[in-house]
Motif scaffolding. Structure first.
Motif, PDB file in Angstrom:
ATOM      1  N   ARG A   1      41.135   7.712-121.457  1.00  0.00           N
ATOM      2  CA  ARG A   1      41.164   7.869-120.119  1.00  0.00           C
ATOM      3  C   ARG A   1      40.268   8.535-119.514  1.00  0.00           C
ATOM      4  NH1 ARG A   1      46.565   8.730-116.713  1.00  0.00           N
ATOM      5  NH2 ARG A   1      45.581   9.711-115.028  1.00  0.00           N
TER       6      ARG A   1
ATOM      7  N   VAL B   1      45.108  -0.536-118.373  1.00  0.00           N
ATOM      8  CA  VAL B   1      45.423   0.712-118.827  1.00  0.00           C
ATOM      9  C   VAL B   1      46.365   0.753-119.761  1.00  0.00           C
ATOM     10  CG1 VAL B   1      44.334   1.860-116.703  1.00  0.00           C
ATOM     11  CG2 VAL B   1      46.847   1.219-116.881  1.00  0.00           C
TER      12      VAL B   1
ATOM     13  N   GLU C   1      40.310   2.074-113.317  1.00  0.00           N
ATOM     14  CA  GLU C   1      40.441   1.595-114.730  1.00  0.00           C
ATOM     15  C   GLU C   1      41.241   0.526-114.736  1.00  0.00           C
ATOM     16  OE1 GLU C   1      41.102   4.506-118.083  1.00  0.00           O
ATOM     17  OE2 GLU C   1      41.494   5.692-116.365  1.00  0.00           O
TER      18      GLU C   1
ATOM     19  N   ARG D   1      44.400   3.109-111.369  1.00  0.00           N
ATOM     20  CA  ARG D   1      44.645   2.686-112.638  1.00  0.00           C
ATOM     21  C   ARG D   1      45.522   1.431-112.815  1.00  0.00           C
ATOM     22  NH1 ARG D   1      46.945   5.957-116.634  1.00  0.00           N
ATOM     23  NH2 ARG D   1      45.048   5.298-118.035  1.00  0.00           N
TER      24      ARG D   1
END
Length: 107
Positions: A74, A66, A63, A81
């Motif tokens: 999420r 974030v 991801e 992340r």
């Protein structure tokens, strides 16, 4: 979500491309408006919309940004992340080098 496919070629009669920022552009379908890709102006990277493909082997590897996403957003089990700051540290040197290189080539 996008699939990273560096140096791939994306083309078609119904595609519209527009510059979405000072360093990137996006491609959309003129007919239905679907997002097709995102890519930097000065580089080979290409992120194609994952929704365009039907492949059960796809998975979420990471991801990004974030720190800017809503609290409820999420993916579970994703260890990679990245924050806006970490993305900037990765991309700014690349973008500056590419832009500087293009300045020297043009002159």
């Amino acid at each position: 979500m996008a699939l990273q496919v560096p140096e791939a070629v994306v083309e078609g009669d119904d595609m519209a491309i527009f510059r979405s920022s000072g360093f990137a552009e996006r491609g959309f379908c003129r007919t239905c408006g679907s997002h097709i890709f995102h890519r930097p102006i000065d580089g080979p990277e290409l992120a194609v919309s994952a929704g365009l493909f039907r492949d059960d082997r796809q998975y979420v590897d990471g991801e990004i940004f974030v720190d800017s996403q809503p609290a409820h957003y999420r993916f579970e089990g994703v260890a990679n992340r990245r924050t806006s700051t970490s993305m900037a540290f990765e991309w700014l040197p690349k973008l500056i080098a590419r832009r500087a290189g293009s300045w020297f080539v043009r002159r």
